[in-house]
Every structure is written in C-alpha cells, then in structure tokens.
Write a protein that holds these residues in place. Sequence first.
Motif, PDB file in Angstrom:
ATOM      1  N   LEU A 246       0.821  -1.205   0.000  1.00  0.00           N
ATOM      2  CA  LEU A 246       0.000   0.000   0.000  1.00  0.00           C
ATOM      3  C   LEU A 246       0.856   1.256   0.000  1.00  0.00           C
ATOM      4  O   LEU A 246       1.781   1.405   0.799  1.00  0.00           O
ATOM      5  CB  LEU A 246      -0.911   0.006   1.221  1.00  0.00           C
ATOM      6  CG  LEU A 246      -1.986  -1.098   1.262  1.00  0.00           C
ATOM      7  CD1 LEU A 246      -2.769  -1.028   2.563  1.00  0.00           C
ATOM      8  CD2 LEU A 246      -2.916  -0.990   0.063  1.00  0.00           C
ATOM      9  N   ALA A 247       0.543   2.168  -0.921  1.00  0.00           N
ATOM     10  CA  ALA A 247       1.254   3.440  -1.033  1.00  0.00           C
ATOM     11  C   ALA A 247       0.315   4.448  -1.680  1.00  0.00           C
ATOM     12  O   ALA A 247      -0.670   4.088  -2.332  1.00  0.00           O
ATOM     13  CB  ALA A 247       2.523   3.279  -1.867  1.00  0.00           C
ATOM     14  N   ALA A 248       0.611   5.717  -1.470  1.00  0.00           N
ATOM     15  CA  ALA A 248      -0.215   6.782  -2.037  1.00  0.00           C
ATOM     16  C   ALA A 248      -0.356   6.619  -3.549  1.00  0.00           C
ATOM     17  O   ALA A 248       0.617   6.354  -4.248  1.00  0.00           O
ATOM     18  CB  ALA A 248       0.381   8.145  -1.711  1.00  0.00           C
ATOM     19  N   GLY A 249      -1.596   6.750  -4.038  1.00  0.00           N
ATOM     20  CA  GLY A 249      -1.859   6.635  -5.457  1.00  0.00           C
ATOM     21  C   GLY A 249      -2.308   5.258  -5.908  1.00  0.00           C
ATOM     22  O   GLY A 249      -2.775   5.083  -7.031  1.00  0.00           O
ATOM     23  N   GLN A 250      -2.171   4.253  -5.022  1.00  0.00           N
ATOM     24  CA  GLN A 250      -2.554   2.897  -5.384  1.00  0.00           C
ATOM     25  C   GLN A 250      -4.066   2.705  -5.249  1.00  0.00           C
ATOM     26  O   GLN A 250      -4.688   3.187  -4.315  1.00  0.00           O
ATOM     27  CB  GLN A 250      -1.828   1.892  -4.482  1.00  0.00           C
ATOM     28  CG  GLN A 250      -2.197   0.427  -4.755  1.00  0.00           C
ATOM     29  CD  GLN A 250      -1.533  -0.509  -3.760  1.00  0.00           C
ATOM     30  OE1 GLN A 250      -0.550  -0.136  -3.106  1.00  0.00           O
ATOM     31  NE2 GLN A 250      -2.067  -1.711  -3.617  1.00  0.00           N
ATOM     32  N   LYS A 251      -4.670   1.971  -6.180  1.00  0.00           N
ATOM     33  CA  LYS A 251      -6.076   1.624  -6.093  1.00  0.00           C
ATOM     34  C   LYS A 251      -6.265   0.519  -5.062  1.00  0.00           C
ATOM     35  O   LYS A 251      -5.443  -0.398  -4.973  1.00  0.00           O
ATOM     36  CB  LYS A 251      -6.619   1.156  -7.447  1.00  0.00           C
ATOM     37  CG  LYS A 251      -6.545   2.201  -8.555  1.00  0.00           C
ATOM     38  CD  LYS A 251      -7.485   3.361  -8.277  1.00  0.00           C
ATOM     39  CE  LYS A 251      -7.486   4.334  -9.441  1.00  0.00           C
ATOM     40  NZ  LYS A 251      -8.377   5.499  -9.197  1.00  0.00           N
ATOM     41  N   ALA A 252      -7.338   0.606  -4.287  1.00  0.00           N
ATOM     42  CA  ALA A 252      -7.605  -0.406  -3.275  1.00  0.00           C
ATOM     43  C   ALA A 252      -9.109  -0.458  -3.005  1.00  0.00           C
ATOM     44  O   ALA A 252      -9.870   0.393  -3.456  1.00  0.00           O
ATOM     45  CB  ALA A 252      -6.839  -0.113  -1.984  1.00  0.00           C
ATOM     46  N   VAL A 253      -9.508  -1.474  -2.256  1.00  0.00           N
ATOM     47  CA  VAL A 253     -10.923  -1.668  -1.920  1.00  0.00           C
ATOM     48  C   VAL A 253     -11.061  -1.801  -0.405  1.00  0.00           C
ATOM     49  O   VAL A 253     -10.336  -2.573   0.226  1.00  0.00           O
ATOM     50  CB  VAL A 253     -11.500  -2.930  -2.603  1.00  0.00           C
ATOM     51  CG1 VAL A 253     -12.969  -3.113  -2.228  1.00  0.00           C
ATOM     52  CG2 VAL A 253     -11.336  -2.841  -4.107  1.00  0.00           C
ATOM     53  N   ALA A 254     -11.980  -1.033   0.165  1.00  0.00           N
ATOM     54  CA  ALA A 254     -12.308  -1.160   1.585  1.00  0.00           C
ATOM     55  C   ALA A 254     -13.438  -2.170   1.717  1.00  0.00           C
ATOM     56  O   ALA A 254     -14.499  -2.008   1.111  1.00  0.00           O
ATOM     57  CB  ALA A 254     -12.730   0.193   2.160  1.00  0.00           C
ATOM     58  N   VAL A 255     -13.207  -3.210   2.489  1.00  0.00           N
ATOM     59  CA  VAL A 255     -14.181  -4.289   2.651  1.00  0.00           C
ATOM     60  C   VAL A 255     -14.755  -4.210   4.066  1.00  0.00           C
ATOM     61  O   VAL A 255     -14.011  -4.224   5.052  1.00  0.00           O
ATOM     62  CB  VAL A 255     -13.523  -5.664   2.420  1.00  0.00           C
ATOM     63  CG1 VAL A 255     -14.541  -6.779   2.608  1.00  0.00           C
ATOM     64  CG2 VAL A 255     -12.903  -5.723   1.030  1.00  0.00           C
ATOM     65  N   ILE A 256     -16.077  -4.128   4.162  1.00  0.00           N
ATOM     66  CA  ILE A 256     -16.735  -3.936   5.459  1.00  0.00           C
ATOM     67  C   ILE A 256     -17.966  -4.834   5.536  1.00  0.00           C
ATOM     68  O   ILE A 256     -18.815  -4.804   4.624  1.00  0.00           O
ATOM     69  CB  ILE A 256     -17.184  -2.467   5.651  1.00  0.00           C
ATOM     70  CG1 ILE A 256     -16.031  -1.516   5.365  1.00  0.00           C
ATOM     71  CG2 ILE A 256     -17.733  -2.249   7.051  1.00  0.00           C
ATOM     72  CD1 ILE A 256     -16.459  -0.156   4.882  1.00  0.00           C
ATOM     73  N   LYS A 257     -18.082  -5.597   6.587  1.00  0.00           N
ATOM     74  CA  LYS A 257     -19.271  -6.425   6.786  1.00  0.00           C
ATOM     75  C   LYS A 257     -20.477  -5.531   7.089  1.00  0.00           C
ATOM     76  O   LYS A 257     -20.349  -4.516   7.771  1.00  0.00           O
ATOM     77  CB  LYS A 257     -19.065  -7.398   7.936  1.00  0.00           C
ATOM     78  CG  LYS A 257     -18.064  -8.513   7.664  1.00  0.00           C
ATOM     79  CD  LYS A 257     -18.010  -9.491   8.812  1.00  0.00           C
ATOM     80  CE  LYS A 257     -17.077 -10.649   8.518  1.00  0.00           C
ATOM     81  NZ  LYS A 257     -17.032 -11.610   9.651  1.00  0.00           N
ATOM     82  N   ALA A 258     -21.631  -5.920   6.595  1.00  0.00           N
ATOM     83  CA  ALA A 258     -22.852  -5.142   6.828  1.00  0.00           C
ATOM     84  C   ALA A 258     -23.175  -5.051   8.311  1.00  0.00           C
ATOM     85  O   ALA A 258     -23.725  -4.046   8.781  1.00  0.00           O
ATOM     86  CB  ALA A 258     -24.019  -5.765   6.069  1.00  0.00           C
ATOM     87  N   SER A 259     -22.800  -6.079   9.072  1.00  0.00           N
ATOM     88  CA  SER A 259     -23.077  -6.086  10.509  1.00  0.00           C
ATOM     89  C   SER A 259     -22.161  -5.139  11.279  1.00  0.00           C
ATOM     90  O   SER A 259     -22.397  -4.862  12.460  1.00  0.00           O
ATOM     91  CB  SER A 259     -22.914  -7.507  11.066  1.00  0.00           C
ATOM     92  OG  SER A 259     -21.619  -8.011  10.794  1.00  0.00           O
TER      93      SER A 259
END
Length: 267
Positions: A246-259
């Motif tokens: 992980l570094a500035a400018g990199q694409k990423a996805v935040a994964v969060i459970k609905a609960s």
Amino acid sequence: MTTRESLELGGSVWLKSGAETLGGAGRIALLAAIRDTGSITAAAKAVGMSYKAAWDAVDTMNNLAGERLVVTASGGRGGGTTLTPAASRLIETYRAVEREHRKFLQHVGAAIDGFAHDWQLIGKLGMKTNARNQLAGKVTKVTRGAVNDEIELGLLGGQTIVAVVTHESTEALGLKQGSDAFALIKASWVMLMEDTSAKLSARNQLRGTVSNVTKGAVNAEVNLTLDDSTTITAIITNQSADTLGLAAGQKAVAVIKASSVIIGVND
C-alpha cells in the motif's frame, strides 16, 4: 429552460438531560399521543412505532428525567396509561421552544444567503462519536427480513453501503427510502484488499485510491479516498500494509461487513 426549486431551511429541537438526549420530536409526539389516547398501544400505532420501541423510549425518558413521565393504572404495561404533570409540562415546553426555533430559522434563513446548506453541514460537523468513519448519504432501499432489516445507503460519490439493523432500529430512526442518514464504521472494522474482481461474502466493497499510509509500531493507518468529498480510514497491521504494497496513489478496496456498519440520523 428549467427552474430550480427554492431551498427551505429546516432544523429540529431536542431536550437534553446532562449529556443524554431526553426527547426530540419523535419522543414528544409519543408522549402527546399517550396523553390523547390513554394507551401505549394506540399511541405507538399513531406515531408509527412498535409497542416495544415505544416502551423503550418511555423507559429512557423516565430514567433521564429522574421521575416518572408515564404511569399506568395497574402499574404494569397495560391500558389506562396517563401522563404525569411533569410530562405535560415537558410537551408544552418543547412546543414553545420549537415555535421560537422555527421563527429563528425563518429569520436567519431570510437574512443569510446559502444558510440552509451551511446549517445542515454545521450539524454534521458537531456530531461526536468514537467511530473514525462517518459517511453521509441517503437511504436508497429498506429490505425487511425475518429478524433484521437491510438498510442501503447511497453515498455522495455514488457508491453504496449496506447495514443490517433490527426492526426496532429501523422504526426508531424513521429509516425509509429518501431519508437522510449516516454510516458509522470503526477504522479497525475496515479491511483492505487489492482492487480486483474477487468474490467475497462481505456486502460492502468500496473502491478508492490510497491517499496516505501512516505506520506505527505495530499497526498502520491507511486513508482511502472514495471521491472528492469522502475518505475512509482503516487500521491494519504493518505486515498487511507491506504485503499489499500500500502506497499513495494505489487503487484499493475497503471491505466492510454489513453487521459492522452503524446507521444514525440527525434527530
């Protein structure tokens, strides 16, 4: 040629007991309905609240007021329900303050250009919570389940987040399609992954760009920009941050459970 609808200034009044909210428009309406109907069941139905949610609200108000506001003839939760003089005074006080508050908003709204938008923003900025992530949006869908409800919240940038809440919470918060709400998510509940098409059981997958990575002794704080106005923060281990590169400018996805998503509204 299209015409723009005029903006109207809105706001609400709530009474506090110490640091806790004693009553807002919903609870005062419930008290008034109890006074008018003499029944918790009828009052709950009149204000669109479940019987349990109504008694939970009454118990909370009794505790915060330091005296009983609602009493029943039998001492239980049956019929013959009446208000104490303290509750009647509370209704009248609230309505008097609300009238003056409405006059204030009308006066200021007419005097200050753009006040409607700024006043709403000030209310959001004043909210205090220990959840690092506070995402504002509108309810786009409410799906009733056998035990809980799914609340779909459309975020400002176009992405969607889903929360699982109880039926009582849906009713108590007045959640319905088109209503304003916000999602609260602790940074430690946010997982990060590379921006791929992997299939996951977690309902929420918010795509963005890493804007900052701050490493500590054990954990790293990662800020993920979703759009021009929305950033979500995750706390992960340094090892995970290194593994993902992980570094500035990199694409990423935040994964969060609905609960793990808490839904709130401005009273």
